[in-house]
Scaffold this motif. Structure first.
Motif, PDB file in Angstrom:
ATOM      1  N   VAL A 102       0.290  -1.138  -0.036  1.00 31.13           N
ATOM      2  CA  VAL A 102      -0.019  -0.140   0.297  1.00 31.13           C
ATOM      3  C   VAL A 102       1.078   1.032   0.135  1.00 31.13           C
ATOM      4  N   VAL A 103       0.519   1.963  -1.130  1.00 31.14           N
ATOM      5  CA  VAL A 103       1.475   3.451  -1.329  1.00 31.14           C
ATOM      6  C   VAL A 103       0.562   4.470  -0.260  1.00 31.14           C
ATOM      7  N   ASN A 104       1.032   4.694  -0.114  1.00 32.67           N
ATOM      8  CA  ASN A 104      -0.045   6.440   0.152  1.00 32.67           C
ATOM      9  C   ASN A 104       1.475   7.819   0.510  1.00 32.67           C
ATOM     10  N   ILE A 105       0.147   8.532  -0.404  1.00 32.56           N
ATOM     11  CA  ILE A 105       1.271   9.625  -0.971  1.00 32.56           C
ATOM     12  C   ILE A 105       0.329  11.104  -0.095  1.00 32.56           C
ATOM     13  N   GLU A 106       0.682  11.392   0.703  1.00 33.12           N
ATOM     14  CA  GLU A 106       0.224  12.475   1.424  1.00 33.12           C
ATOM     15  C   GLU A 106       0.543  13.879   1.216  1.00 33.12           C
ATOM     16  N   ASN A 107       0.069  14.643   0.822  1.00 30.16           N
ATOM     17  CA  ASN A 107      -0.015  16.354   0.543  1.00 30.16           C
ATOM     18  C   ASN A 107       0.214  16.602   1.508  1.00 30.16           C
ATOM     19  N   ILE A 108       1.363  17.648   1.780  1.00 27.66           N
ATOM     20  CA  ILE A 108       1.852  18.224   3.203  1.00 27.66           C
ATOM     21  C   ILE A 108       2.252  19.908   2.743  1.00 27.66           C
ATOM     22  N   THR A 109       1.974  19.800   1.661  1.00 25.66           N
ATOM     23  CA  THR A 109       2.727  21.338   0.869  1.00 25.66           C
ATOM     24  C   THR A 109       1.917  22.309   2.099  1.00 25.66           C
ATOM     25  N   LYS A 110       0.391  22.261   2.311  1.00 25.90           N
ATOM     26  CA  LYS A 110       0.557  22.956   4.327  1.00 25.90           C
ATOM     27  C   LYS A 110       1.853  23.027   5.342  1.00 25.90           C
ATOM     28  N   GLU A 111       1.514  21.671   5.821  1.00 29.72           N
ATOM     29  CA  GLU A 111       2.424  21.877   6.736  1.00 29.72           C
ATOM     30  C   GLU A 111       3.851  21.726   6.282  1.00 29.72           C
ATOM     31  N   ARG A 112       4.304  22.235   5.247  1.00 26.11           N
ATOM     32  CA  ARG A 112       5.475  22.424   5.387  1.00 26.11           C
ATOM     33  C   ARG A 112       5.565  24.241   5.221  1.00 26.11           C
ATOM     34  N   GLU A 113       4.464  24.719   4.207  1.00 26.74           N
ATOM     35  CA  GLU A 113       3.993  26.444   4.813  1.00 26.74           C
ATOM     36  C   GLU A 113       3.822  26.459   5.691  1.00 26.74           C
ATOM     37  N   HIS A 114       3.660  25.373   6.806  1.00 30.30           N
ATOM     38  CA  HIS A 114       3.558  26.392   8.133  1.00 30.30           C
ATOM     39  C   HIS A 114       4.502  26.497   8.657  1.00 30.30           C
ATOM     40  N   SER A 115       5.326  25.641   9.207  1.00 35.11           N
ATOM     41  CA  SER A 115       6.894  25.461   9.224  1.00 35.11           C
ATOM     42  C   SER A 115       7.561  26.109   8.848  1.00 35.11           C
ATOM     43  N   LYS A 116       8.089  26.684   7.931  1.00 31.91           N
ATOM     44  CA  LYS A 116       8.626  27.496   7.288  1.00 31.91           C
ATOM     45  C   LYS A 116       7.610  29.118   7.894  1.00 31.91           C
ATOM     46  N   LYS A 117       6.008  29.137   7.841  1.00 36.00           N
ATOM     47  CA  LYS A 117       6.373  30.228   9.049  1.00 36.00           C
ATOM     48  C   LYS A 117       6.802  30.209  10.510  1.00 36.00           C
ATOM     49  N   LEU A 118       6.587  29.099  10.900  1.00 35.57           N
ATOM     50  CA  LEU A 118       7.035  29.076  12.397  1.00 35.57           C
ATOM     51  C   LEU A 118       8.931  29.498  12.176  1.00 35.57           C
ATOM     52  N   LEU A 119       9.621  28.655  10.540  1.00 33.08           N
ATOM     53  CA  LEU A 119      10.841  29.258  11.128  1.00 33.08           C
ATOM     54  C   LEU A 119      11.380  30.643  10.607  1.00 33.08           C
ATOM     55  N   ASP A 120      10.544  31.415  10.299  1.00 36.54           N
ATOM     56  CA  ASP A 120      10.560  32.594   9.573  1.00 36.54           C
ATOM     57  C   ASP A 120      10.609  33.862  10.670  1.00 36.54           C
ATOM     58  N   THR A 121       9.281  33.066  11.551  1.00 36.64           N
ATOM     59  CA  THR A 121       9.363  33.320  13.412  1.00 36.64           C
ATOM     60  C   THR A 121      10.210  33.653  14.113  1.00 36.64           C
ATOM     61  N   ALA A 122      10.663  32.594  13.838  1.00 36.72           N
ATOM     62  CA  ALA A 122      12.115  32.402  15.135  1.00 36.72           C
ATOM     63  C   ALA A 122      13.077  33.249  14.362  1.00 36.72           C
ATOM     64  N   TYR A 123      13.381  32.880  12.850  1.00 43.59           N
ATOM     65  CA  TYR A 123      14.317  33.271  12.589  1.00 43.59           C
ATOM     66  C   TYR A 123      14.292  34.873  11.680  1.00 43.59           C
ATOM     67  N   ILE A 124      13.385  35.537  11.079  1.00 47.95           N
ATOM     68  CA  ILE A 124      13.197  36.779  10.783  1.00 47.95           C
ATOM     69  C   ILE A 124      12.749  37.872  11.748  1.00 47.95           C
ATOM     70  N   ASP A 125      13.320  39.363  11.506  1.00 48.01           N
ATOM     71  CA  ASP A 125      13.030  40.559  12.557  1.00 48.01           C
ATOM     72  C   ASP A 125      12.180  40.675  11.643  1.00 48.01           C
ATOM     73  N   ILE A 126      11.370  40.922  12.217  1.00 43.66           N
ATOM     74  CA  ILE A 126       9.661  41.282  11.574  1.00 43.66           C
ATOM     75  C   ILE A 126       9.738  43.053  11.147  1.00 43.66           C
ATOM     76  N   LEU A 127      10.613  44.054  12.004  1.00 46.30           N
ATOM     77  CA  LEU A 127      10.907  44.821  11.433  1.00 46.30           C
ATOM     78  C   LEU A 127      11.596  45.349  10.752  1.00 46.30           C
ATOM     79  N   THR A 128      12.627  45.088  10.486  1.00 46.48           N
ATOM     80  CA  THR A 128      13.627  45.086   8.907  1.00 46.48           C
ATOM     81  C   THR A 128      13.409  44.133   7.891  1.00 46.48           C
ATOM     82  N   GLY A 129      12.994  42.835   8.265  1.00 47.94           N
ATOM     83  CA  GLY A 129      13.033  41.596   6.952  1.00 47.94           C
ATOM     84  C   GLY A 129      14.049  41.325   7.037  1.00 47.94           C
ATOM     85  N   LEU A 130      14.885  41.332   7.906  1.00 47.00           N
ATOM     86  CA  LEU A 130      16.467  40.691   7.965  1.00 47.00           C
ATOM     87  C   LEU A 130      16.583  39.545   8.865  1.00 47.00           C
ATOM     88  N   TYR A 131      17.353  39.348   9.414  1.00 51.74           N
ATOM     89  CA  TYR A 131      17.936  37.283   9.637  1.00 51.74           C
ATOM     90  C   TYR A 131      18.170  38.096  11.121  1.00 51.74           C
TER      91      TYR A 131
END
Length: 211
Positions: A102-131
């Motif tokens: 049984v081959v399960n092909i799960e769409n994880i696009t939204k999951e990855r986008e959410h992870s990226k947003k969390l990463l951006d929140t942790a690593y990007i300065d909101i005011l300037t957009g710099l790291y």
């Protein structure tokens, strides 16, 4: 099979076969409605793994995963990006009754986008957009290791904006923020493969420069 059709993730059921030319392959015996909706209609006309697996992804070791699944050998999921569906997917395979996989092909696009947003929140300065400082503290070990491995140099340049307190006191914090944002825009022009810009905190910026 009606149970499988009710599952949201695309599913394939296949069985191992030997083709006339002696090549081992896997015959597609069932795919659920979610699979039909996800993939191109062209794929639905195929009957064997070798006919359509490259259309899904050439990076997934389909046959190796299938062999492990049919022999009940633990097999780690594999993630890939599909140009066909313009999304990220996670493939998992499991053996069933010793005859099928049984081959399960799960769409994880939204999951990855959410992870990226969390990463951006942790690593990007909101005011300037710099790291931010957190990103620098994570990067510095890798930057140092790369310089040592390549026999190159790494320079750190700390930039401190003078009189920010005066600007904030006399013109308000909005004016001070504008100075910081304009300063960041200037630094972004210099950000290349060899220069990485960070907002280190407050009115301090830091450049990591590789040579």
């Amino acid at each position: 099979m009606s149970i499988m059709n009710s599952i949201f993730s695309p599913l394939i059921v296949a069985r191992p076969i030997i083709l006339p030319q002696g090549q081992k392959d896997f015959e597609l015996v069932f795919f659920n409605e979610a699979f039909s909706r996800t993939v191109s209609k062209t794929i639905l006309k195929f009957h064997y793994f070798h006919e359509f697996k490259a259309l899904l992804s050439t990076e997934v070791p389909w046959n190796d995963m299938a062999d492990k699944a049919i022999n009940k050998i633990p097999c780690e999921p594999v993630t890939y990006f599909s140009d066909l569906s313009n999304g990220w997917f996670r493939v998992q395979m499991k053996g069933m009754d010793g005859k099928y996989i049984v081959v399960n092909i799960e769409n994880i696009t939204k999951e990855r986008e959410h992870s990226k947003k969390l990463l951006d929140t942790a690593y990007i300065d909101i005011l300037t957009g710099l790291y931010n400082r957190n990103k620098f503290l994570d990067d510095i070990a890798d930057l140092t290791a790369q310089a040592q491995f390549n026999g190159t140099k790494l320079g750190l340049l700390l930039i401190d904006i003078d009189n920010m307190k005066i600007i904030n006191d006399y013109n308000g914090h909005t004016a001070g923020d504008e100075v910081l944002k304009k300063s960041a825009e200037i630094l972004k022009r210099f950000s290349k493969n060899i220069i990485k810009a960070y907002r280190f905190g407050g009115d301090e910026f830091l450049l990591a420069i590789k040579n």
